[in-house]
Design a protein around this motif. Structure first.
Motif: not given
Lengths: 480, 431
Positions: A160, A188-193, A196-197, A201, A437, A440-441, A444
């Motif tokens: 990341t 928002y830092d969508l890349t960071g989210l 590791g998902s 997503l 969590m 967030l799921k 996306f």
């Protein structure tokens, strides 16, 4: 689901040679490097983001899951299609799209093998830093899914920290861009989210990564100790003294013997444990660090301290470490690699406890891991001809993770939750954490199209390991 | 928000004042000047004394339709678009405790209201630091720095907050208290929700606790500088540095106007900060002139300290911040110098972040910002308005296009702050 109709429509998207649907083919895609298995309904090998988008839209129409798979080297069941559906194989999306030297970036497709990128920029004295032990085989797409680590993430961070932007196929089947080559994009830092998902997503189809200069000098030390406890005391002292090596790895006696048979490096066979300590930087800096590290090792009674004499010896040392899991395959029909993290100061006591757990369950144990990060990889050896073995392994594994939880650790430093640890999540996260969590799921993937059955605990699980009906695969010699 | 608030009727503060009691007060007229954002003043100030009080405040505010402005050290309160409303300023500075500091593990967990300066003092006693040098550390709080993704030149070596934050405890807009990550330096358990909060400008909720990965303080630090005839030569030197495996902490490039504004000679100046063992720093300083002269420096040598750039730009100046891919910094700096000659610029020359500050008339201001933004976007970068009077913000979008689909960001906001009470309207796309 009308499977025949789905296959027909997929063939229309990617062509006949991009769809695998025979029993034989599907059998080959039911594995990763761990012990869970499940067969997909169909395997598709797309060549472009447009094809991936069309496949995701088809999956929506047919109401089937989509699971992305890199090289299948994962160790938590991350790419195992537990609910069936479409398995997306990225073997044909393996181009390095661009090496952008002025910006120190590379743009790659998800199927690019991790090591190939570093090899492609080595002549420019650059590298792609994350270096999982499976780097000869694993893909950068899979690394993004799991937020993979590796020995050299101690000083330079995990995946990341090196991914700046992504091209993504969303649940709606649209191709979108997040992040970019520049830092700090607004919003928002969508890349960071997404990193590791675990593929839950969206499906990543392109990755923008950071390239970093290779160090001026490298010094690799081998420190030999009489016991794992002494070696872990040395680790705690090194980190506590504020020395952060580029890599700090431990191998115990069992591992050493297996590795020595495979590499003939000349590891000491009477040692209880060794540390591989790699120092990188300016020549002046690493000389000073080497002296510091040597002094700290002597404080806990190091038996021997050797320095790799040249690049060849250094490469051999690392070959031993990176292929250790494979070498351990010589010692047993099967093994189970775990992945837990503890605060580094807790290493000595935690390793003692893990040894005791393995003894209690009558399992042979090997330890080879990223000691500098506190990232343990206890490896439990077993033979599935023994009818009680698998259950003992799973129970011992769960106990190890309870020890990690008790000292404020994590159930996974780099392998992911996947199927393997989803029911242990409540040991580390309460209902509110899981709810966050889920929020967030739903942002996306509201219809739970992507990689269902991962990360989230199955209903009713409360930190107890549930026996599963899946059979244990033979892994001898495999498993990166 | 309810229909009543849309119609301009202010919702009652009573539910919140009742729930938090002594933690809430009406702001005094003296305070209001500091607490207003573009003239929009809070009607109530709440200073929660516990995480439970933060949670209660947001839960009650959501039900009552009260707009919340979270605040720390007030150093960047003006950032972003003007809020739609401000009913309650949530002052988080009472939550300033050290939760756990484990020097032997190089990690620390602190409450978000702690000032950076206090954290630095604590860590320095053990020879460690949070490797981040944002502006105004004496006032800035951990929470404020996280919300604004504040950073400085050291990012070149150590990364920014998204790299340093390993765990967080947060209160969502609807009062849910959750944590993600943990206190170990390597962790991939579950979604990395830490990333959602860094730079989200308090629009999703409130970070109440943060765990950081720390670093040992470098044994020695030193500075080098070089002056160049133009931007291209200076950036060329920085490019060589970025490709060299040298122990820099960061490098700043000052245009002549920026150099003059901080009291240095008006020239294109590149300043590099080194950190590491004394012998390594000494070697870098010794070898620097050769590297700089190879890039056509007019002069090069040692420097005694960092240039005082952290707070440059007077309060009535407009500040723009651009982020460019490293290889595309020159055209934007050149465009800035030719199109906005009254402005100076400081670039973090190893990461591609540029801050430009200068006087800007309202009439030509908006077209200029739009032009420069278009220019930055075409180069693969972004440009945001960091500081500007309300009149300019009314004419030009503060943020510009987001770095990802706005629809996904809108859904994220909706998921974490369903009532839309957190800093409403201040972030990208009116979020």
């Amino acid at each position: 689901m009308d499977r025949r109709e789905l296959v027909r429509e997929l063939v229309a998207v990617v062509g006949q040679d991009g769809v695998l649907a025979s029993d034989y083919d599907l059998l080959l895609y039911q594995y990763d490097g761990s012990i869970d298995t499940a067969r997909p309904d169909v395997v598709v090998l797309p060549r472009s983001a447009e094809q991936v988008a069309a496949i995701v839209r088809l999956a929506g129409v047919h109401g089937v899951p989509v699971v992305a798979r890199g090289a299948g080297t994962g160790l938590s069941g991350g790419c195992i299609p537990v609910a069936g559906g479409i398995l997306l194989g990225f073997a044909r999306m393996n181009r390095i799209v661009e090496i952008d030297l002025p910006d120190l970036r590379a743009v790659v497709e998800p199927g690019v093998v991790n090591l190939h990128l570093s090899q492609a920029v080595a002549h420019e004295r650059l590298q792609y830093v994350p270096d999982p032990s499976s780097q000869k085989a694993c893909t950068i797409g899979g690394n993004v899914g799991e937020n993979a680590g590796g020995p050299h993430t101690l000083a330079y961070g995990v995946t990341t920290n090196h991914v700046l932007g992504l091209e993504l196929v969303t649940a709606e089947g649209e191709i979108v861009q997040v992040g970019g080559r520049a830092l700090d994009g607004p919003g928002y830092d969508l890349t960071g989210l997404l990193v590791g998902s675990e593929g839950t997503l969206g499906v990543v189809t392109k990755i923008i990564v950071r390239l970093a200069p290779l160090p001026e000098a490298v010094k690799t030390l081998l420190a030999v100790f009489e016991s794992v406890r002494k070696a872990s005391e040395a680790v705690s002292r090194i980190i506590g003294a504020g020395v952060v090596p580029a890599a700090l790895e431990m191998m115990d006696a069992v591992t050493l013997r297996a590795v020595e048979e495979a590499t003939h490096f000349g590891y000491p066979m009477d040692a209880g444990a060794v540390l591989i300590i790699e120092l990188e930087g300016l020549r002046e800096a690493i000389e000073e660090q080497a002296e510091q590290v040597g002094a700290l090792c002597r404080e806990v009674g190091v038996l021997d301290l050797r320095v790799a004499r040249d690049d060849r010896e250094r490469a051999l040392l690392w070959k031993g470490r990176k292929e250790a899991f494979g070498a351990l395959g010589r010692l047993c029909p099967e093994y189970y690699v775990m992945d837990g993290v503890v605060p580094r100061s807790k290493l000595p006591e935690v390793l003692d406890e893990i040894t005791a757990i393995a003894e209690r369950y009558g399992l042979r144990l090997a330890n080879v891991f990223h000691a500098g990060d506190g990232n343990l990889h206890p490896l439990l050896m077993f033979d599935s001809d023994d009818p009680t073995a698998e259950q003992r392994v799973r129970e011992a594994g769960a106990e190890v993770l309870r020890v990690c939880a008790a000292v404020g650790g994590s159930p996974t430093g780099e392998h992911g939750i996947g199927v393997e640890k989803r029911d242990l999540m409540p040991l580390f996260f309460d209902d509110a954490d899981i709810e966050a969590m889920k929020r967030l799921k739903a942002v996306f993937d509201p219809d739970e199209r992507f990689n269902p059955g991962k990360i989230f605990p199955t209903p009713g699980a409360c930190g107890e390991l549930k026996p599963r009906s899946v059979s244990v695969a033979s892994l001898a010699g495999g498993g990166w | 928000m309810s229909a009543a608030t849309e119609a301009g009727v202010q919702p009652s503060l009573a539910p919140l004042a009742d729930a938090l009691g002594a933690a809430c007060r009406e702001p005094s007229p003296d305070e209001l000047a500091a607490l207003a954002i573009h003239g929009i003043r809070p009607r109530l100030v709440c200073v929660p004394q516990s995480v439970a009080e933060v949670s209660a405040a947001l839960r009650v505010a959501g039900a009552a339709g009260l707009a919340i402005i979270p605040a720390g050290g007030l150093t960047q309160l003006g950032l972003g678009a003007p809020p739609r409303r401000s009913d309650v300023l949530l002052d988080l500075r009472a939550l300033a405790a050290v939760v756990e500091y484990a020097p032997e593990d190089l990690t620390a967990t602190v409450q978000a209201g702690m000032r950076l300066v206090d954290l630095r003092r604590l860590l320095a006693e053990r020879g460690q630091f949070l490797p981040l040098n944002p502006p105004l550390p004496d006032d800035a709080t951990v929470g404020g720095i996280l919300a604004t993704n504040a950073h400085g030149s050291w990012r070149a070596r150590y990364g920014a907050l998204r790299d340093l934050l390993i765990g967080s405890r947060v209160v969502h807009g609807d009062g849910l208290v959750s944590h993600s990550g943990g206190k170990v330096v390597k962790n991939v358990a579950g979604y990395d929700l830490n990333k959602a909060w860094v730079g989200s400008l308090g629009t999703l909720g409130v970070v109440v606790e943060a765990t950081f990965k720390l670093q040992p303080l470098p044994a020695a630090r030193g500075w080098s500088e070089a002056a160049f005839a133009d931007v291209a030569a200076a950036v060329g030197a920085a490019g060589r540095l970025a490709r060299a495996p040298l122990p820099y902490l960061g490098a700043e490039l000052l245009t002549p106007r920026a150099a003059a504004a901080v009291g240095l000679a008006a020239e294109h100046l590149l300043v590099v900060e080194w950190g590491g063992p004394a012998a390594a720093v000494a070697r870098c300083q010794r070898e620097w002139p050769a590297l700089a002269h190879a890039a056509e420096a007019r002069r090069a040598g040692d420097r005694q300290a960092a240039p005082p750039t952290a707070t440059w730009g007077s309060a009535d100046e407009v500040v723009l911040r651009a982020s460019l891919p490293l290889g595309h910094v020159v055209p934007l700096l050149a465009e800035l110098e030719s199109q906005w000659p009254a402005a100076g610029a400081v670039a973090q020359a190893l990461t591609g972040t540029i801050r430009a500050a200068g006087p800007l008339e309202l009439g030509p201001g908006a077209p200029l910002v739009r032009h420069l933004r278009g220019f930055a976007t075409a180069l693969g970068g972004w440009l945001v308005v960091e500081r500007a009077p309300l009149a300019l913000k009314e004419q030009v979008d503060v943020w510009g296009p987001p770095a990802g689909p706005l629809e996904l960001m809108r859904r994220l906001k909706q998921a974490f702050d369903p009532a839309g009470i957190m800093n409403h309207g201040r972030f990208v796309g009116g979020l």
